[in-house]
Design an enzyme around this catalytic site. Structure first.
Site, short mmCIF file in Angstrom:
data_model
loop_
_atom_site.label_atom_id
_atom_site.label_comp_id
_atom_site.label_asym_id
_atom_site.label_seq_id
_atom_site.Cartn_x
_atom_site.Cartn_y
_atom_site.Cartn_z
CE1 TYR A 258 40.84 37.40 36.59
CE2 TYR A 258 40.12 36.15 34.67
CZ TYR A 258 39.94 37.19 35.56
OH TYR A 258 38.83 38.01 35.43
CE LYS B 11 38.11 36.52 38.58
NZ LYS B 11 37.52 37.39 39.60
P1 NDP Z 1 39.03 46.66 36.79
O1 NDP Z 1 40.50 46.43 36.76
O2 NDP Z 1 38.45 47.70 35.90
O3 NDP Z 1 38.56 46.97 38.29
C1 NDP Z 1 38.95 46.17 39.36
C2 NDP Z 1 39.07 47.02 40.59
O4 NDP Z 1 39.49 46.16 41.68
C3 NDP Z 1 40.13 48.12 40.44
O5 NDP Z 1 39.65 49.35 40.92
C4 NDP Z 1 41.27 47.57 41.30
O6 NDP Z 1 42.10 48.57 41.82
C5 NDP Z 1 40.49 46.87 42.39
N1 NDP Z 1 41.37 45.99 43.16
C6 NDP Z 1 42.41 45.26 42.71
N2 NDP Z 1 43.00 44.64 43.73
C7 NDP Z 1 42.33 44.99 44.85
C8 NDP Z 1 42.48 44.67 46.21
N3 NDP Z 1 43.47 43.89 46.65
N4 NDP Z 1 41.60 45.18 47.09
C9 NDP Z 1 40.61 45.99 46.68
N5 NDP Z 1 40.42 46.35 45.40
C10 NDP Z 1 41.28 45.85 44.48
O7 NDP Z 1 38.37 45.24 36.52
P2 NDP Z 1 36.94 44.83 35.91
O8 NDP Z 1 35.91 45.82 36.29
O9 NDP Z 1 37.14 44.47 34.51
O10 NDP Z 1 36.72 43.45 36.70
C11 NDP Z 1 35.92 43.36 37.88
C12 NDP Z 1 35.82 41.90 38.27
O11 NDP Z 1 35.23 41.17 37.19
C13 NDP Z 1 37.16 41.22 38.55
O12 NDP Z 1 37.02 40.29 39.59
C14 NDP Z 1 37.46 40.53 37.25
O13 NDP Z 1 38.33 39.43 37.43
C15 NDP Z 1 36.07 40.10 36.83
N6 NDP Z 1 35.94 39.84 35.40
C16 NDP Z 1 36.18 40.82 34.48
C17 NDP Z 1 36.05 40.55 33.14
C18 NDP Z 1 36.29 41.56 32.08
O14 NDP Z 1 36.26 41.18 30.88
N7 NDP Z 1 36.52 42.83 32.39
C19 NDP Z 1 35.67 39.19 32.66
C20 NDP Z 1 35.44 38.25 33.72
C21 NDP Z 1 35.56 38.57 35.05
P3 NDP Z 1 43.48 48.91 41.03
O15 NDP Z 1 43.05 49.66 39.82
O16 NDP Z 1 44.26 49.71 42.02
O17 NDP Z 1 44.12 47.58 40.69
#
Ligand code: NDP
Length: 250
Positions: free
Chosen positions: A152, A156
């Site tokens: 990850y 990132k």
């Molecule tokens: P969530 O897991 O709540 O939401 C992520 C969404 O992305 C889910 O709906 C997931 O679907 C979808 N997803 C996963 N794989 C794919 C794919 N191949 N194509 C399309 N959609 C996909 O994550 P967050 O809201 O917490 O995170 C959002 C972003 O922020 C991410 O990039 C994460 O790495 C980044 N981030 C988050 C942090 C945190 O503390 N929450 C901190 C730093 C960065 P499904 O549920 O089916 O997997």
């Protein structure tokens, strides 16, 4: 504020969490939003519509180039050519490096980094042609290094390099490219992390809050507000940057 009137935005991974909050924020400020996710987007679309906004949902797996191309073409014909792309789709597959499997390595790179590459490359064609675009991608504080997250963190950190380079290549076409790097945000992703280490989401958040200068974890809406700023013309001279949204953590 109504910064996105007549703008079309595509948000990936917008069924929940930061992506859903971002879709809601952009729509609340006037954007027509394409809500993309590999799973059902009905809830996000319903929330936007109930608030008087415009949104359509699309099933799109960002790791699949054909799915991205087909979906972006569909959004362009349904809502108009995209002005804003938010590369938000992301996953974690945490493990200590000595036992990190090749599958967990490549799956995380594929969604978090290659997915952003696919979406940005398809979107930039529209943006370059119209001489206007904003690309905002989700990096993470983990890009600086985080135990159990070699895959990850690499993905990132890759987002930050991709962002800096796209800013150079697309800047001449009036396309701004930036990233946000959140710290701990309370979403399903961090709840799953808590579960993996045998803690409740609440206890895990309390532990993280204690070592965060602002004394709490972040909320999806707080990241969405920063993404909206970077996607707006208020940030018109900001490009190639990664903005940390982490409550002051070093
Ligand atoms: P969530 O897991 O709540 O939401 C992520 C969404 O992305 C889910 O709906 C997931 O679907 C979808 N997803 C996963 N794989 C794919 C794919 N191949 N194509 C399309 N959609 C996909 O994550 P967050 O809201 O917490 O995170 C959002 C972003 O922020 C991410 O990039 C994460 O790495 C980044 N981030 C988050 C942090 C945190 O503390 N929450 C901190 C730093 C960065 P499904 O549920 O089916 O997997």
């Amino acid at each position: 504020m109504h910064r996105f009137t007549d703008k079309v935005a595509i948000v990936t991974g917008a069924a929940q969490g930061i992506g859903a909050a971002t879709a809601l924020r952009l729509a609340a400020e006037g954007a027509s939003v394409a809500v993309l996710d590999r799973s059902c987007t009905d809830e996000t679309v319903a929330q936007i519509t109930a608030a008087g906004g415009v949104a359509l949902g699309y099933v799109c797996d960002v790791t699949d180039r054909t799915s991205v191309q087909t979906t972006f073409d569909a959004t362009a014909s349904d809502l108009g050519h995209p002005h804003i792309l938010v590369n938000n789709a992301g996953i974690t597959r945490d493990d200590l490096f000595f036992r990190l499997s090749e599958d967990d390595w490549s799956t995380v790179l594929s969604v978090n980094l290659t997915g952003a590459y696919h979406c940005a490359q398809v979107a930039q064609k529209f943006m370059v042609a119209q001489r206007y675009g904003k690309i905002v991608s989700l990096s993470s504080r983990s890009a600086l290094g985080n135990r159990g997250q070699a895959n990850y963190a690499a993905a990132k950190a890759g987002i930050q390099g991709l962002t800096a380079t796209l800013a150079i290549e697309l800047g001449p076409y009036n396309v701004n490219v930036n990233a946000v790097a959140p710290g701990y945000i309370a979403t399903a992703m961090t709840a799953a992390t808590a579960d993996r280490v045998g803690m409740t989401a609440e206890d895990h958040q309390t532990m993280v809050a204690e070592r965060t200068p602002l004394g709490r974890v972040g909320q999806p809406e707080e990241v969405a507000a920063v993404i909206a700023f970077l996607a707006s013309d208020e940030a018109s001279y900001v490009s190639g940057q990664t903005l940390y949204v982490n409550g002051g953590a070093r």
